[in-house]
Write a protein that holds these residues in place. Structure first.
Motif, PDB file in Angstrom:
ATOM      1  N   GLY A 157      -0.822  -8.261  -4.228  1.00  7.30           N
ATOM      2  CA  GLY A 157      -1.706  -7.177  -4.642  1.00  7.30           C
ATOM      3  C   GLY A 157      -1.098  -5.822  -4.317  1.00  7.30           C
ATOM      4  O   GLY A 157      -0.168  -5.713  -3.508  1.00  7.30           O
ATOM      5  N   ALA A 158      -1.611  -4.784  -4.950  1.00  2.82           N
ATOM      6  CA  ALA A 158      -1.217  -3.402  -4.664  1.00  2.82           C
ATOM      7  C   ALA A 158      -2.491  -2.585  -4.505  1.00  2.82           C
ATOM      8  O   ALA A 158      -3.458  -2.770  -5.256  1.00  2.82           O
ATOM      9  CB  ALA A 158      -0.345  -2.831  -5.784  1.00  2.82           C
ATOM     10  N   SER A 159      -2.487  -1.681  -3.536  1.00  4.81           N
ATOM     11  CA  SER A 159      -3.693  -0.913  -3.250  1.00  4.81           C
ATOM     12  C   SER A 159      -3.310   0.458  -2.735  1.00  4.81           C
ATOM     13  O   SER A 159      -2.311   0.614  -2.024  1.00  4.81           O
ATOM     14  CB  SER A 159      -4.543  -1.641  -2.202  1.00  4.81           C
ATOM     15  OG  SER A 159      -5.699  -0.900  -1.868  1.00  4.81           O
ATOM     16  N   THR A 181      -6.390  -2.615  -6.312  1.00  7.22           N
ATOM     17  CA  THR A 181      -7.565  -1.795  -6.012  1.00  7.22           C
ATOM     18  C   THR A 181      -7.079  -0.349  -5.961  1.00  7.22           C
ATOM     19  O   THR A 181      -6.306   0.022  -5.081  1.00  7.22           O
ATOM     20  CB  THR A 181      -8.236  -2.197  -4.680  1.00  7.22           C
ATOM     21  OG1 THR A 181      -7.327  -2.040  -3.598  1.00  7.22           O
ATOM     22  CG2 THR A 181      -8.713  -3.636  -4.742  1.00  7.22           C
ATOM     23  N   ALA A 182      -7.528   0.447  -6.931  1.00 11.87           N
ATOM     24  CA  ALA A 182      -7.089   1.833  -7.090  1.00 11.87           C
ATOM     25  C   ALA A 182      -8.264   2.751  -6.773  1.00 11.87           C
ATOM     26  O   ALA A 182      -9.239   2.806  -7.534  1.00 11.87           O
ATOM     27  CB  ALA A 182      -6.581   2.067  -8.505  1.00 11.87           C
ATOM     28  N   MET A 223       0.829  -1.210   0.000  1.00 12.50           N
ATOM     29  CA  MET A 223       0.000   0.000   0.000  1.00 12.50           C
ATOM     30  C   MET A 223       0.864   1.261   0.000  1.00 12.50           C
ATOM     31  O   MET A 223       1.315   1.712   1.063  1.00 12.50           O
ATOM     32  CB  MET A 223      -0.918   0.008   1.223  1.00 12.50           C
ATOM     33  CG  MET A 223      -1.973  -1.083   1.236  1.00 12.50           C
ATOM     34  SD  MET A 223      -3.029  -0.928   2.710  1.00 12.50           S
ATOM     35  CE  MET A 223      -4.414  -1.990   2.266  1.00 12.50           C
ATOM     36  N   PRO A 224       1.114   1.864  -1.163  1.00 14.18           N
ATOM     37  CA  PRO A 224       1.808   3.158  -1.193  1.00 14.18           C
ATOM     38  C   PRO A 224       0.883   4.256  -0.655  1.00 14.18           C
ATOM     39  O   PRO A 224      -0.302   4.298  -1.001  1.00 14.18           O
ATOM     40  CB  PRO A 224       2.102   3.380  -2.682  1.00 14.18           C
ATOM     41  CG  PRO A 224       1.757   2.094  -3.372  1.00 14.18           C
ATOM     42  CD  PRO A 224       0.782   1.380  -2.509  1.00 14.18           C
ATOM     43  N   ALA A 225       1.400   5.127   0.190  1.00 12.14           N
ATOM     44  CA  ALA A 225       0.581   6.158   0.809  1.00 12.14           C
ATOM     45  C   ALA A 225       0.191   7.238  -0.202  1.00 12.14           C
ATOM     46  O   ALA A 225       0.840   7.430  -1.234  1.00 12.14           O
ATOM     47  CB  ALA A 225       1.305   6.786   1.989  1.00 12.14           C
ATOM     48  N   SER A 255       0.057   2.460  -7.841  1.00 12.40           N
ATOM     49  CA  SER A 255      -0.223   1.019  -7.863  1.00 12.40           C
ATOM     50  C   SER A 255      -0.563   0.546  -9.264  1.00 12.40           C
ATOM     51  O   SER A 255      -0.107  -0.525  -9.707  1.00 12.40           O
ATOM     52  CB  SER A 255      -1.377   0.699  -6.909  1.00 12.40           C
ATOM     53  OG  SER A 255      -1.013   0.917  -5.561  1.00 12.40           O
ATOM     54  N   LEU A 256      -1.369   1.330  -9.991  1.00 16.78           N
ATOM     55  CA  LEU A 256      -1.720   0.956 -11.366  1.00 16.78           C
ATOM     56  C   LEU A 256      -0.494   0.969 -12.273  1.00 16.78           C
ATOM     57  O   LEU A 256      -0.305   0.060 -13.099  1.00 16.78           O
ATOM     58  CB  LEU A 256      -2.782   1.918 -11.911  1.00 16.78           C
ATOM     59  CG  LEU A 256      -4.205   1.729 -11.399  1.00 16.78           C
ATOM     60  CD1 LEU A 256      -5.093   2.868 -11.870  1.00 16.78           C
ATOM     61  CD2 LEU A 256      -4.784   0.392 -11.864  1.00 16.78           C
TER      62      LEU A 256
END
Length: 526
Positions: free
Chosen positions: A131-133, A156-157, A61-63, A142-143
């Protein structure tokens, strides 16, 4: 400053670890993760405890822009309790992460992969279930990372972007308030790199075109639309969620990207402004957007048979709280109600009709740079109120007709539900080479009070003065119940406080409807 932030984060993590230990289901710790180039990223690492030996699915999860890694702590704790390894980290250049803010540049995107590498080496993460969100900046990053790292199986973006130019420079119109907000927040909470520094310095002197120009050369590569082919090749499962009144990344810039995705996908549009629809979910509270995001990961990373594939992939939340489901964005836009624009008439408040048939051969002029009461609202404020049931309003009788063209339907004989993006075709003839136009669509009650449904700017630059040209304008997506007795009203003027316009005084714009391209408004309603 840096040491103070680190101590604050450590204190928060220590408190959370105590709470987590008491629950006995997951652990938390603060880490300094070295990225590919040695840049240290401040991260919270949450790992299942007393839930077996793993390996466990990993979610990175990048802030968000200007927020630290504590942003997702509530949701991350729930996910760790449910068997996920979660690494929430502060994006490069902000707060406790080193480096410079590069506006979703290559280094920031590569950080996602570096965090995955670290997690695989230092936690019980499953390399086959990653996953990345993120929200906002974290969503866009994330995308982008999903296109460049095939290990990412699901994204999940939330409140993100696919097209940076369409977001902050819609139809060549700079988002003044959006640029000031992003530049100011970045300067206060981080260490701007060259591009952001240029944006800040130019916007501070009112040069919003210069601020946009500082980013436009790289804007295409900083949006996920540039990674569409790679995301499709990787087969990444993508869930997108944005709000109708998102002041920074409005929903219309996502629809082409969504339609181009070939893997598993969902898209949810909610009431509210930028990041407000999912805010409570990030804190760990009940939230429809985050419920959908968690179920997305449960299915695509855990293999849970939770019915996700059978759900309608496009879902729109209306002002009344109902969800409209569609098989595709094309289905949302199918079979709209078409209104023909007629010549505005009347001595005091000239108003045209939105008629059931086209009307051609007419023209009607307004003056430029004349203030009207029609506005799209204030960034982060108006959309938030709209999500709380308090939409942006305008008194249509008070709209200054010398500076705005107005068209109205008769009172609707039955209740209707709008769901989708209205579109406008109109022919304009400006007297000047540069002018900005702002189109607004309202639902108007018997007292003439209009509730803003949708809007869109468009700026004409270096055109031939006095030459007619036909514009096709896709307005922003909306979903609203429209009671019987209300009218739909279209307003077009030349100023909006949210945007840096190119409109000058002492000019005019003439609207017309030639037989070759009748002026029309299309509204997706049922």
């Amino acid at each position: 400053m840096k040491r103070s932030v680190q101590r604050l984060l450590m204190a928060a993590v220590t408190f959370s670890v105590c709470a987590g230990a008491w629950a006995g289901e997951y652990s938390k710790r603060y880490e300094r993760i070295a990225s590919f180039d040695g840049t240290e990223l401040g991260a919270l690492v949450l790992e299942p405890k007393n839930q077996g030996n793993g390996p466990f699915p990993l979610v990175v999860m990048p802030a968000s822009w200007s927020l630290p890694n504590l942003e997702y702590l509530g949701r991350a704790s729930q996910m760790a309790q449910d068997g996920y390894v979660v690494v929430s980290y502060t994006s490069r250049g902000f707060w406790d992460s080193a480096g410079k803010i590069d506006v979703a540049g290559a280094a920031t995107v590569e950080d996602v992969s570096s965090v995955i590498d670290w997690a695989l080496a230092n936690t019980r993460s499953n390399p086959q279930a990653i996953g990345a969100s993120g929200i906002s900046y974290g969503a866009g990053v994330s995308l982008l990372a999903a296109g460049r790292d095939p290990r990412i199986k699901a994204v999940t973006a939330l409140s993100g972007w696919a097209d940076l130019e369409a977001s902050l420079y819609a139809n060549q119109t700079p988002s003044r308030q959006g640029i000031l907000l992003l530049g100011g927040a970045g300067g206060l909470t981080g260490r701007p790199g060259p591009e952001l520094s240029a944006v800040i310095s130019r916007s501070l002197v009112g040069d919003f075109q210069g601020a946009v120009d500082a980013v436009m050369p790289v804007a295409a590569e900083r949006g996920a639309a540039s990674e569409l082919a790679n995301i499709n090749a990787n087969g990444t499962a993508v869930l997108l969620a944005n709000a109708y009144n998102d002041a920074l990344f409005p929903p219309s810039q996502l629809t082409a990207f969504y339609s181009g995705l070939r893997g598993p996908k969902q898209m949810l549009f909610s009431q509210g402004d930028h990041a407000t629809a999912e805010l409570t979910g990030a804190l760990g509270l009940d939230n429809q957007v985050y419920t959908a995001a968690t179920r997305w990961f449960d299915h695509h990373l855990k293999g849970a048979a939770n019915g996700v594939p059978a759900e309608q992939p496009v879902r729109l939340s209306t002002t009344g709280g109902q969800w409209l489901g569609y098989a595709s964005w094309a289905a949302v836009q199918a079979n709209p109600t078409v209104y023909g624009l007629t010549k505005p008439s009347g001595l005091i408040s000239p108003t045209g009709n939105l008629a059931n048939a086209n009307a051609t051969g007419w023209s009607h002029g307004i003056l430029t740079n004349v203030g009207t009461v029609s506005e799209s609202g204030v960034v982060m404020i108006s959309g938030l109120f709209q999500g709380l049931g308090l939409p942006t309003t305008a008194s249509i009788p008070l709209v200054n007709r010398s500076g705005a063209a107005v068209w109205s339907t008769p009172a609707l004989t039955s209740a209707r539900v709008l769901g989708g993006a209205p579109s406008l075709r109109v022919t304009v003839t400006p007297s000047q080479r540069n002018v900005s136009l702002f189109a607004y669509l309202y639902s108007v009650n018997a007292l003439g009070v209009g509730e803003l449904l949708s809007y869109k700017p468009v700026t004409l630059r270096d055109v031939t003065a006095g030459r007619a040209q036909t514009l096709d304008i896709e307005m922003e997506a909306a979903a609203a119940e429209i009671p019987a007795g209300r009218k739909l009203v279209l307003v077009i003027d030349t100023n909006d406080a949210r945007y840096a316009d190119r409109t000058s005084s002492f000019g005019s714009v003439s609207f017309s409807s030639p037989a070759s391209a009748p002026s029309q408004l299309k509204v997706p309603m049922r």
